[in-house]
Scaffold this motif. Structure first.
Motif, PDB file in Angstrom:
ATOM      1  N   THR A   1       0.780  -1.231   0.000  1.00  0.00           N
ATOM      2  CA  THR A   1       0.000   0.000   0.000  1.00  0.00           C
ATOM      3  C   THR A   1       0.819   1.292   0.000  1.00  0.00           C
ATOM      4  O   THR A   1       0.452   2.240  -0.696  1.00  0.00           O
ATOM      5  CB  THR A   1      -0.984  -0.004   1.185  1.00  0.00           C
ATOM      6  OG1 THR A   1      -1.786  -1.191   1.111  1.00  0.00           O
ATOM      7  CG2 THR A   1      -1.909   1.192   1.156  1.00  0.00           C
ATOM      8  N   PRO A   2       1.934   1.401   0.738  1.00  0.00           N
ATOM      9  CA  PRO A   2       2.716   2.648   0.708  1.00  0.00           C
ATOM     10  C   PRO A   2       3.092   3.142  -0.687  1.00  0.00           C
ATOM     11  O   PRO A   2       3.026   4.358  -0.933  1.00  0.00           O
ATOM     12  CB  PRO A   2       3.954   2.287   1.549  1.00  0.00           C
ATOM     13  CG  PRO A   2       3.429   1.313   2.545  1.00  0.00           C
ATOM     14  CD  PRO A   2       2.457   0.458   1.768  1.00  0.00           C
ATOM     15  N   PRO A   3       3.455   2.266  -1.656  1.00  0.00           N
ATOM     16  CA  PRO A   3       3.770   2.798  -2.987  1.00  0.00           C
ATOM     17  C   PRO A   3       2.583   3.474  -3.656  1.00  0.00           C
ATOM     18  O   PRO A   3       2.751   4.413  -4.436  1.00  0.00           O
ATOM     19  CB  PRO A   3       4.203   1.540  -3.771  1.00  0.00           C
ATOM     20  CG  PRO A   3       4.659   0.584  -2.738  1.00  0.00           C
ATOM     21  CD  PRO A   3       3.745   0.817  -1.569  1.00  0.00           C
ATOM     22  N   VAL A   4       1.387   2.994  -3.352  1.00  0.00           N
ATOM     23  CA  VAL A   4       0.175   3.593  -3.929  1.00  0.00           C
ATOM     24  C   VAL A   4       0.002   5.028  -3.427  1.00  0.00           C
ATOM     25  O   VAL A   4      -0.274   5.950  -4.205  1.00  0.00           O
ATOM     26  CB  VAL A   4      -1.058   2.740  -3.581  1.00  0.00           C
ATOM     27  CG1 VAL A   4      -2.342   3.509  -3.824  1.00  0.00           C
ATOM     28  CG2 VAL A   4      -1.045   1.445  -4.375  1.00  0.00           C
ATOM     29  N   PHE A   5       0.199   5.223  -2.122  1.00  0.00           N
ATOM     30  CA  PHE A   5       0.076   6.561  -1.569  1.00  0.00           C
ATOM     31  C   PHE A   5       1.219   7.464  -2.019  1.00  0.00           C
ATOM     32  O   PHE A   5       1.015   8.662  -2.260  1.00  0.00           O
ATOM     33  CB  PHE A   5      -0.006   6.498  -0.039  1.00  0.00           C
ATOM     34  CG  PHE A   5      -1.375   6.168   0.458  1.00  0.00           C
ATOM     35  CD1 PHE A   5      -2.273   7.169   0.795  1.00  0.00           C
ATOM     36  CD2 PHE A   5      -1.794   4.845   0.558  1.00  0.00           C
ATOM     37  CE1 PHE A   5      -3.560   6.868   1.229  1.00  0.00           C
ATOM     38  CE2 PHE A   5      -3.074   4.532   0.991  1.00  0.00           C
ATOM     39  CZ  PHE A   5      -3.962   5.553   1.332  1.00  0.00           C
ATOM     40  N   ALA A   6       2.419   6.896  -2.157  1.00  0.00           N
ATOM     41  CA  ALA A   6       3.559   7.680  -2.668  1.00  0.00           C
ATOM     42  C   ALA A   6       3.301   8.101  -4.108  1.00  0.00           C
ATOM     43  O   ALA A   6       3.581   9.237  -4.504  1.00  0.00           O
ATOM     44  CB  ALA A   6       4.845   6.867  -2.563  1.00  0.00           C
TER      45      ALA A   6
END
Length: 343
Positions: free
Chosen positions: A97-102
């Motif tokens: 999920t963090p790459p999606v928000f980044a």
């Protein structure tokens, strides 16, 4: 009789693993640094407690490095990716999920490698004596979850499977330490979280699984690099070697689960039994896979979900944030995860 752990006994080791799959914390900072290898080139690697450095060292994959690896440890994926965006880190490992928000923040990040594992450790937990027996019964109930984490998406997907939406439950956005306190004191009806928290709660007999993410979420983990590092020929070659070492180390975990659990327990402060349960449930199942079209589509679905909830501003085109040059002959991202073999 199995020994029960009081909530306070859970907080310290779990805090060290605050957001292995995402979510922010007031303690989100880089901490500690060490260097391995030799040579004129330095690869700056972002890591999380009990992560890449620990598994590479345990598997003997930090030997014979003809470049240096300088480690920086972060408490979660988001600040690690902020460091990648700032070119302070060349590459680092995060959840799905963090790459999606980044990407939603238009950060300068590139997904370069992936592992596919089971999502049995991604679970909606309820107290052991809860009257809730199936996800459909969550309607009107309070659920704790870390906002923007992989558990957040798993909660959304599990509710959808049950014919519900986030608006059908009372969502309490809490980081794991606070969520655990709320869960064990009965202030929330359920808790959406990931391993090793899942294994910790089950091992302490403080809860049971109402639903898990297996077959519901994608079970992907990533290595994410800075575009500037990928444009540097020498650093790109070091990244290629680093990824090959990580893939061999994951094979070692599958073949030596008890040995890895001992190392992981020591590195994180988790009880050995909890670490081993998490390894068997989740870690040992991971297999290196290609960064391919199905993977991009799966992450795009996550991005679109959070955009729809207005947690990500505007449309994200996840395909703009991947690099497939390191795929080699790896199997497709849809390859079935390994089944843990009992010794």
């Amino acid at each position: 009789m199995r020994r029960r752990l009081a909530p306070a006994a859970l907080l310290l080791p779990l805090a060290l693993l605050l957001a292995a799959c995402g979510g922010n914390s007031a303690a989100d900072t880089a901490a500690g640094a060490g260097t391995d290898g030799k040579g004129s080139l330095t690869l700056n690697v972002g890591d999380q407690k009990g992560g890449s450095e620990a598994v590479l060292r345990a598997a003997g994959e930090l030997k014979n490095l003809d470049y240096k690896i300088k480690w920086s440890t972060f408490t979660s994926g988001p600040p690690l990716l902020e460091a990648v965006n700032a070119k302070a880190v060349d590459i680092g490992g995060v959840g799905n999920t963090p790459p999606v928000f980044a990407a939603g923040a238009n950060s300068k990040i590139t997904v370069v490698a992936a592992w596919h594992g089971t999502s049995k450790g991604e679970a909606i937990l309820v107290p052991k004596n809860s009257s809730l027996k199936k996800p459909e019964q969550l309607k009107g109930k309070s659920v704790a979850v870390a906002q923007g984490s992989s558990a957040h998406y798993q909660l959304i997907a599990s509710l959808k499977e049950a014919g519900l939406t986030l608006s059908d439950v009372k969502v309490k956005y809490l980081q794991p330490a606070d969520a655990l306190a709320a869960f064990t004191s009965g202030k929330v009806d359920a808790w959406a979280v990931w391993d090793p928290y899942t294994s910790q709660v089950l091992g302490a007999e403080q809860g049971r699984i109402l639903a898990d993410g297996d077959g519901v979420v994608n079970g992907l983990n990533f290595q994410v690099a800075a575009p500037s590092a990928l444009k540097d020929t020498k650093k790109a070659a070091a990244i290629k070697d680093y990824l090959e070492r990580l893939r061999r180390a994951q094979d070692w975990v599958y073949d030596h689960p008890e040995a890895w659990a001992k190392v992981w327990a020591k590195d994180t402060g988790l009880p050995y039994e909890v670490a081993l349960a998490s390894v068997k449930r989740t870690n040992a199942s991971r297999i290196a896979v290609a960064v391919d079209k199905p993977l991009i589509a799966s992450e795009q679905a996550i991005a679109d979900t959070f955009t729809g909830l207005k947690l990500i501003p505007g449309k994200v085109d996840f395909a703009d944030f991947v690099d497939t040059r390191f795929n080699g002959s790896l199997p497709p991202s849809t390859t079935t995860p390994r089944v843990f073999k009992e010794s």
